[in-house]
Design an enzyme around this catalytic site. Structure first.
Site, PDB file in Angstrom:
ATOM      1  N   ASN A  32     -11.282  14.046   7.340  1.00 10.16           N
ATOM      2  CA  ASN A  32     -11.419  12.717   7.937  1.00 10.16           C
ATOM      3  C   ASN A  32     -11.434  12.892   9.454  1.00 10.16           C
ATOM      4  OD1 ASN A  32     -11.168  10.106   8.862  1.00 10.16           O
ATOM      5  ND2 ASN A  32      -9.077   9.806   8.124  1.00 10.16           N
ATOM      6  N   LYS A  69     -11.944  10.740  11.649  1.00  5.29           N
ATOM      7  CA  LYS A  69     -11.510   9.529  12.361  1.00  5.29           C
ATOM      8  C   LYS A  69     -12.499   9.211  13.491  1.00  5.29           C
ATOM      9  CE  LYS A  69      -6.821  10.750  11.196  1.00  5.29           C
ATOM     10  NZ  LYS A  69      -5.461  10.293  11.232  1.00  5.29           N
ATOM     11  N   HIS A  73      -7.337   3.653   4.043  1.00  3.68           N
ATOM     12  CA  HIS A  73      -6.564   4.581   4.875  1.00  3.68           C
ATOM     13  C   HIS A  73      -5.455   3.788   5.570  1.00  3.68           C
ATOM     14  CE1 HIS A  73      -5.496   7.297   8.144  1.00  3.68           C
ATOM     15  NE2 HIS A  73      -6.036   8.261   7.411  1.00  3.68           N
ATOM     16  N   GLU A 109      -4.425   3.746   8.471  1.00  6.60           N
ATOM     17  CA  GLU A 109      -4.795   3.169   9.768  1.00  6.60           C
ATOM     18  C   GLU A 109      -5.587   1.870   9.582  1.00  6.60           C
ATOM     19  OE1 GLU A 109      -6.531   6.754  11.388  1.00  6.60           O
ATOM     20  OE2 GLU A 109      -4.535   7.652  11.314  1.00  6.60           O
ATOM     21  N   GLU A 148      -1.055   9.689   0.914  1.00  5.41           N
ATOM     22  CA  GLU A 148      -0.819  10.026   2.315  1.00  5.41           C
ATOM     23  C   GLU A 148       0.402   9.255   2.813  1.00  5.41           C
ATOM     24  OE1 GLU A 148      -4.642  11.535   4.315  1.00  5.41           O
ATOM     25  OE2 GLU A 148      -4.591   9.383   4.556  1.00  5.41           O
ATOM     26  N   GLY A 208      -0.666  12.750  11.057  1.00  4.73           N
ATOM     27  CA  GLY A 208      -0.783  13.073  12.481  1.00  4.73           C
ATOM     28  C   GLY A 208       0.534  13.364  13.171  1.00  4.73           C
ATOM     29  N   SER A 238      -0.760  15.814   7.769  1.00 11.57           N
ATOM     30  CA  SER A 238      -0.385  17.036   8.487  1.00 11.57           C
ATOM     31  C   SER A 238      -0.619  18.322   7.691  1.00 11.57           C
ATOM     32  CB  SER A 238       1.069  16.947   8.960  1.00 11.57           C
ATOM     33  OG  SER A 238       1.206  15.890   9.895  1.00 11.57           O
TER      34      SER A 238
HETATM   35  C1  PEP Z   1      -5.528  11.444   7.743  1.00 14.37           C
HETATM   36  O1  PEP Z   1      -5.757  10.772   8.732  1.00 14.37           O
HETATM   37  O2  PEP Z   1      -6.023  11.127   6.650  1.00 14.37           O
HETATM   38  C2  PEP Z   1      -4.668  12.608   7.890  1.00 14.37           C
HETATM   39  C3  PEP Z   1      -4.204  13.158   6.800  1.00 14.37           C
HETATM   40  O3  PEP Z   1      -4.410  13.028   9.166  1.00 14.37           O
HETATM   41  P1  PEP Z   1      -3.638  14.382   9.594  1.00 14.37           P
HETATM   42  O4  PEP Z   1      -4.133  15.493   8.704  1.00 14.37           O
HETATM   43  O5  PEP Z   1      -4.027  14.587  11.028  1.00 14.37           O
HETATM   44  O6  PEP Z   1      -2.190  14.137   9.399  1.00 14.37           O
END
Ligand code: PEP
Length: 254
Positions: free
Chosen positions: A13, A15, A100, A102, A170, A176, A216
């Site tokens: 992803n 973003k 997601h 976000e 997630e 992040g 992460s």
């Molecule tokens: C994500 O935004 O779906 C995600 C898992 O981000 P990160 O791997 O940076 O934690």
């Protein structure tokens, strides 16, 4: 080591990152996606919508799929700024991330909206990657399982099958941040997700749906996370922007 009956999927992803110059990252990933990796793990990259068409073209023949990061629940019309599922499919996408955290947090997307988006994606033959996950406060209050089960009940389209649905667990607090849940916590959650999908879709369908872990993930922790039972791949944010890191995560699925 877990014995896999489901071919894992590692999806990146990007973003709101990536200009045309970053198409080179995708082609570098394609160069490293060798015969053995192709055999063991599927890859997808979800760039910003502006890069979807050129990235799909750049990845022709690589067997790496592309996907959108969101799609509208509407088919077409007066929805300024929105991108429809048909547009994603037309640009070459095979997947659409929906729900997601976000989007849920910054854009107020409810479970009902996420389900409508997932249904819109399925109507256009895109596979929705439906994201679910609890906040830090919900985990601290011992509500993580209940929260995620409720998100699944509200967000997963009826009659989804392993070919038409991917789930990404997630935890919001792991996205992040560099923080990850313990392997035991991931195992407990993924087993609960499989169980809830069994109630929603029937056991046989639920058994084949790919359940990704996201939050992460990086090359150094991927092997441990990918070896957790019921983890069938990863949704990767930050580490998907560097070809070597993304490939390192893919190799951890071997
Ligand atoms: C994500 O935004 O779906 C995600 C898992 O981000 P990160 O791997 O940076 O934690």
């Amino acid at each position: 080591m877990v014995t896999r009956s489901i071919k894992p999927l590692v999806a990146g992803n990007w973003k709101m990152n990536g200009l045309k110059a970053e198409l080179a990252v995708a082609t570098e990933i394609a160069r490293g996606y060798d015969r053995e990796l192709k055999h063991t793990v599927d890859l997808a990259i979800c760039p910003p919508a502006t890069l979807l068409f050129p990235m799909t073209a750049a990845l022709t023949g690589s067997r790496i799929a592309t996907g959108g990061q969101d799609c509208s629940e509407q088919e077409s019309g007066a929805f300024t700024g929105e991108v429809s599922a048909a547009m994603l499919a037309d640009a070459g996408a095979g997947y659409a991330i929906v729900g997601h955290s976000e989007r849920r947090t910054l854009h107020g997307e409810t479970n009902a909206i996420v389900r409508a988006k997932a249904e819109a994606a399925q109507r256009c033959l895109l596979v929705p990657i439906v994201c679910v996950g609890e906040t830090q406060a919900e985990r601290a209050a011992d509500k993580a399982l209940a929260v995620v089960r409720k998100q699944l009940r509200g967000s997963v389209p009826d009659a989804s099958t392993p070919a038409t649905l991917v789930i990404a667990y997630e935890p919001v607090w792991a996205i992040g941040t560099g923080l990850t849940p313990t392997a035991a916590d991931v195992a407990e959650m993924h087993e609960a997700i499989r169980g809830e999908l069994g109630k929603l879709l029937g056991k046989a369908a639920a058994a084949g749906v790919r359940l990704l872990y996201g939050g992460s993930v990086k090359p150094s922790n991927a092997a441990e996370l990918m070896n957790v039972p019921h983890v069938d791949g990863a949704l990767v944010g930050g580490a998907s922007l560097k070809a070597e890191d993304f490939l390192g995560i893919a190799r951890a699925c071997r």
